[in-house]
Design a protein around this motif. Structure first.
Motif, PDB file in Angstrom:
ATOM      1  N   GLU A 145       0.838  -1.199   0.000  1.00  0.00           N
ATOM      2  CA  GLU A 145       0.000   0.000   0.000  1.00  0.00           C
ATOM      3  C   GLU A 145       0.868   1.241   0.000  1.00  0.00           C
ATOM      4  N   GLN A 146       0.510   2.190  -0.879  1.00  0.00           N
ATOM      5  CA  GLN A 146       1.198   3.474  -0.953  1.00  0.00           C
ATOM      6  C   GLN A 146       0.348   4.601  -0.389  1.00  0.00           C
ATOM      7  N   SER A 147      -0.956   4.552  -0.654  1.00  0.00           N
ATOM      8  CA  SER A 147      -1.858   5.595  -0.168  1.00  0.00           C
ATOM      9  C   SER A 147      -3.296   5.130  -0.335  1.00  0.00           C
ATOM     10  N   ARG A 148      -4.209   5.937   0.220  1.00  0.00           N
ATOM     11  CA  ARG A 148      -5.645   5.695   0.057  1.00  0.00           C
ATOM     12  C   ARG A 148      -6.292   7.004  -0.330  1.00  0.00           C
ATOM     13  N   ARG A 149      -7.364   6.876  -1.113  1.00  0.00           N
ATOM     14  CA  ARG A 149      -8.126   8.074  -1.436  1.00  0.00           C
ATOM     15  C   ARG A 149      -9.584   7.690  -1.650  1.00  0.00           C
ATOM     16  N   GLU A 150     -10.432   8.684  -1.485  1.00  0.00           N
ATOM     17  CA  GLU A 150     -11.855   8.464  -1.711  1.00  0.00           C
ATOM     18  C   GLU A 150     -12.085   8.214  -3.188  1.00  0.00           C
ATOM     19  N   ASP A 157     -12.893   3.344   0.047  1.00  0.00           N
ATOM     20  CA  ASP A 157     -11.725   4.044  -0.488  1.00  0.00           C
ATOM     21  C   ASP A 157     -10.964   3.177  -1.478  1.00  0.00           C
ATOM     22  N   LEU A 158     -10.156   3.834  -2.290  1.00  0.00           N
ATOM     23  CA  LEU A 158      -9.254   3.153  -3.212  1.00  0.00           C
ATOM     24  C   LEU A 158      -7.895   3.068  -2.540  1.00  0.00           C
ATOM     25  N   ILE A 159      -7.346   1.861  -2.465  1.00  0.00           N
ATOM     26  CA  ILE A 159      -6.008   1.652  -1.924  1.00  0.00           C
ATOM     27  C   ILE A 159      -5.058   1.576  -3.115  1.00  0.00           C
ATOM     28  N   LEU A 160      -4.133   2.496  -3.191  1.00  0.00           N
ATOM     29  CA  LEU A 160      -3.145   2.499  -4.254  1.00  0.00           C
ATOM     30  C   LEU A 160      -1.955   1.657  -3.798  1.00  0.00           C
ATOM     31  N   MET A 161      -1.555   0.708  -4.637  1.00  0.00           N
ATOM     32  CA  MET A 161      -0.485  -0.233  -4.300  1.00  0.00           C
ATOM     33  C   MET A 161       0.554  -0.227  -5.412  1.00  0.00           C
ATOM     34  N   SER A 162       1.772  -0.654  -5.076  1.00  0.00           N
ATOM     35  CA  SER A 162       2.826  -0.735  -6.092  1.00  0.00           C
ATOM     36  C   SER A 162       3.805  -1.841  -5.748  1.00  0.00           C
ATOM     37  N   ARG A 163       4.570  -2.201  -6.782  1.00  0.00           N
ATOM     38  CA  ARG A 163       5.633  -3.197  -6.646  1.00  0.00           C
ATOM     39  C   ARG A 163       6.663  -2.919  -7.729  1.00  0.00           C
ATOM     40  N   GLY A 164       7.915  -3.001  -7.370  1.00  0.00           N
ATOM     41  CA  GLY A 164       8.962  -2.839  -8.366  1.00  0.00           C
ATOM     42  C   GLY A 164       9.075  -4.060  -9.257  1.00  0.00           C
ATOM     43  N   LEU A 165       9.682  -3.861 -10.422  1.00  0.00           N
ATOM     44  CA  LEU A 165       9.903  -4.993 -11.352  1.00  0.00           C
ATOM     45  C   LEU A 165      11.337  -5.463 -11.260  1.00  0.00           C
TER      46      LEU A 165
END
Length: 165
Positions: A145-150, A157-165
């Motif tokens: 998880e990187q952040s959340r926003r409405e 809420d939308l949970i913004l997620m990331s992962r490196g390649l």
């Protein structure tokens, strides 16, 4: 079981639109969970047409994932969004009768390979917070998880997620 085959779907191909719609229709629990309603009759057309800001269709890739010529799932991937070094997964969905068989992980391997070929260094995505199965899947695949926003029009809420390649 046969191997999963990826095919890019075109918004101009009625058969591709019908295949994509069958994935949405085959996953009503997902639509009920994240949108609070059953899939719309034009969900496939909406998915094929939707674009984020400053992105055009050459950078939008909607894939059908097929087993033995039958569509099992789909993915919506945007090249270079929200930053040039990123690929964004807007959707990874399998019809309910194909879920929990490792196909999502296979599809993600396809997306990883594609993103690396584009020169991307990171994959990002958003998960509606009440989509517990989705959160479990993405976390198990190394996304954090990187952040959340409405998210207007959605039940959580939308949970913004990331992962490196």
């Amino acid at each position: 079981m046969s191997s999963l085959q990826a095919q890019r779907l075109s918004r101009d191909d009625p058969a591709a639109v019908a295949d994509l719609q069958s994935v949405f229709n085959g996953a009503p629990a997902f639509s009920l969970l994240v949108e609070g309603k059953l899939p719309e009759p034009d969900a496939a057309e909406q998915a094929l047409e939707a674009l984020p800001p400053d992105i055009d269709y050459p950078d939008k890739f909607v894939f059908g994932y097929y087993l033995d010529q039958q569509i099992a799932g789909c993915a919506d991937v945007i090249r270079g969004y929200p930053e040039k070094h990123c690929a964004f997964i807007g959707l990874l969905l399998f019809a309910e009768n194909w879920q929990r068989q490792g196909l999502g992980k296979q599809a993600l391997q396809h997306i990883d390979h594609l993103a690396r070929g584009w020169g991307c260094q990171e994959i990002r995505l958003g998960v509606v917070a009440n989509n517990q199965p989705g959160l479990v899947f993405w976390t198990a695949q190394g996304f954090v998880e990187q952040s959340r926003r409405e998210l207007p029009g959605y039940p959580a809420d939308l949970i913004l997620m990331s992962r490196g390649l």
